[in-house]
Scaffold this active site. Structure first.
Site, PDB file in Angstrom:
ATOM      1  CB  CYS A  43      -0.937  -0.013   1.211  1.00 19.82           C
ATOM      2  SG  CYS A  43      -1.851   1.515   1.389  1.00 19.82           S
ATOM      3  CD  GLU A 181      -6.723   1.767  -8.992  1.00 19.99           C
ATOM      4  OE1 GLU A 181      -7.649   1.955  -8.208  1.00 19.99           O
ATOM      5  OE2 GLU A 181      -5.608   1.354  -8.636  1.00 19.99           O
ATOM      6  NE  ARG A 204     -12.960 -12.420 -13.775  1.00 16.37           N
ATOM      7  CZ  ARG A 204     -12.356 -12.876 -12.692  1.00 16.37           C
ATOM      8  NH1 ARG A 204     -13.055 -13.396 -11.699  1.00 16.37           N
ATOM      9  NH2 ARG A 204     -11.041 -12.827 -12.577  1.00 16.37           N
ATOM     10  CB  ALA A 340     -12.725   3.672  -4.582  1.00 14.27           C
ATOM     11  CG  HIS A 435     -29.434  22.415  -5.252  1.00 14.17           C
ATOM     12  ND1 HIS A 435     -29.559  21.475  -6.253  1.00 14.17           N
ATOM     13  CD2 HIS A 435     -29.664  23.627  -5.809  1.00 14.17           C
ATOM     14  CE1 HIS A 435     -29.860  22.091  -7.385  1.00 14.17           C
ATOM     15  NE2 HIS A 435     -29.933  23.399  -7.142  1.00 14.17           N
TER      16      HIS A 435
END
Ligand code: NDP
Length: 451
Positions: A43, A181, A204, A340, A435
């Site tokens: 990582c 990525e 997949r 993600a 909003h």
């Protein structure tokens, strides 16, 4: 006085290993950890963190286009690969140092070298022998290459962080997280990119609509797809690579990135000799408490090939430390783990895909929308955001949430809390939107997709 040198010896100083070591140290255990590289693991050193810097860096080319639409005039900026590389590597060195600092603060002894299990309570690191009441295997995974003639001429994600210059033309083999990525990173910096996938779509395991939408967004960015084919051969053509596909297509590239998957890093660790059972992919087999077939030996993170994500490994590490040294009996819950893909645009997801929801729950309601985000409407960009909610028809519970578009990972992280807490579609509907944002669409979707 204990009969062992240590209460806990950890093999591997990545996210999972460092977490279980420092947490156990914090609980008062006598702990040691060994690592053959720098602390931080995949990582920090050659994965999530340096990759994210490259995603962030490459995205500025899109931002420059947007600036012009908003009235800014700029000369076309140029990009210097080595400036980013140096800044990125400096930060990675700092982070690795922080990992060491955390270990030191929790009185964890650190050894440099690859640890090998020599028994149920013993390890060897570079000729030094230690005993420990418990041992945790946290050795992670490594990229694998498809078995194709000439594959030695390709690189894996590890070497992508070492490149001295930006390749002009790249062929990417595979359509998983890493392929998608890096394709975005390279395209953003200006490389020509061809992706070769053996299936018809990338990613997949993700929701079918999400796979299709992202693939078409990547195509719009100019990434070329060769779907339903494989690489037959890679050869050298001067300084270039000549890639032959199974449909006869020939591609020339400066670089071939092989991103066809990762495997547990469990070879030559003495595991099987010590009685630790491995699965067919070399993964360490563990029970719900991360315990292996040897009572005193545990394993966490990618080497167990459960859910291969950093926050999963660190949570497994925390829970294990609590179980071993704080009298708890926690087991990890693997449902509703958000994830993600830092593609461009990014994708984020939590919960079930539509297909999974239908097969587990029967009747489901699907809400979806797609639109051009406000920030693009002043520009020529045709990028479209996609959002999808999957709801259990019987209970009204939201069981799946998927998004492709700017800030999707930041948005879905928040929604994951609601979904983990069991939020119903009614709760989404009763929530007031902020909003104008893209995220507000998640609380204003009212029309079920026709069955
Ligand atoms: P993945 O398993 O995600 O994808 C592998 C890809 O390679 C698939 O498209 C697969 O095709 C293809 N493939 C596999 N074998 C062959 C072959 N022999 N010939 C041609 N194609 C092949 O692997 P990655 O390496 O991308 O990522 C590994 C793991 O790392 C991920 O599962 C994830 O857990 C983690 N990761 C997470 C990230 C994040 O959280 N953002 C980022 C990067 C990695 P097919 O679909 O047809 O099987």
């Amino acid at each position: 006085m204990s009969q062992f040198d240590y209460d806990l010896f950890v093999l591997g100083g990545g996210s999972g290993g460092v977490r279980v070591a420092r947490w156990s140290g914090g609980l008062g255990a006598k702990v040691a950890i060994c690592e053959s590289d720098r602390f931080g693991g995949t990582c920090v050193i050659r994965g999530c963190i340096p990759k994210k810097f490259m995603v962030l860096g490459s995205h500025f080319s899109d931002e420059v286009e947007l600036m012009r639409s908003y009235g800014w005039s700029t000369e076309t900026p140029t990009f210097d690969w080595n400036t980013l590389k140096a800044a990125r590597d400096k930060e990675i060195a700092r982070l690795s140092g922080l990992y060491e600092g955390m270990l030191s603060k929790n009185s964890v002894d650190r050894f440099s070298g690859r640890g090998v299990l020599t028994g149920a309570h013993s390890v060897e690191v570079d000729g030094k022998h230690f005993t420990s009441k418990y041992i945790v295997v946290a050795v992670g995974g490594r990229p694998t290459k498809a078995n194709i003639p000439g594959m030695e001429l390709s690189v894996t994600s590890n070497e992508m962080f070492e490149l001295e210059e930006l390749p002009k033309k790249v062929v990417v083999a595979g359509g998983g997280f890493i392929a998608v990525e890096f394709a975005g990173i390279l395209k953003g910096f200006g490389s020509e990119v061809d992706i070769v996938i053996r299936a018809d779509k990338i990613l997949r395991g993700f929701d079918e609509d999400v796979r299709g939408h992202l693939q078409s967004e990547l195509q719009k960015k100019g990434i070329r797809f060769h779907a339903g084919v494989t690489i037959e051969n890679i050869g050298a053509a001067g300084t270039l690579r000549a890639v032959t596909l199974s449909d006869g297509t020939g591609l020339k590239a400066d670089l071939v990135l092989c991103a066809t998957g990762r495997a547990p890093n469990t070879a030559n660790l003495g595991l099987e000799a010590a009685g630790v059972k491995l699965g067919t992919r070399g993964e360490v087999l563990v029970n719900e408490l991360s315990q292996t077939s040897v009572e005193s030996v545990y394993a966490i993170g990618d080497c167990t090939d459960r859910v291969n994500l950093t926050p999963v490994a660190t949570t497994e590490g925390t829970l294990l430390a609590e179980n071993l040294f704080n009298g708890k009996k926690y087991s990890m819950e693997y449902s509703n783990i958000p994830a993600a893909v830092f593609s461009q645009p990014p994708l984020a997801t939590v919960g079930l895909t539509e297909a999974e929801a239908r097969s587990r729950l029967g009747e489901v309601d699907v809400y979806e929308c797609q639109f051009r985000a406000l920030k693009f409407t002043l520009s020529p960009s045709q990028e479209r955001t996609y959002m999808k909610l999957i709801v259990d028809s019987k209970t009204d519970r939201v069981v799946g949430c998927h998004m492709i578009g700017s800030d999707a990972p930041e948005i879905v992280q928040g929604l994951a809390i609601a979904i983990k807490a069991g939020a119903k579609k009614h709760d989404f509907d009763a929530t007031i939107g902020i909003h104008p944002t893209s995220a507000e669409e998640f609380v204003t979707m009212r029309t079920k997709r026709q069955k």
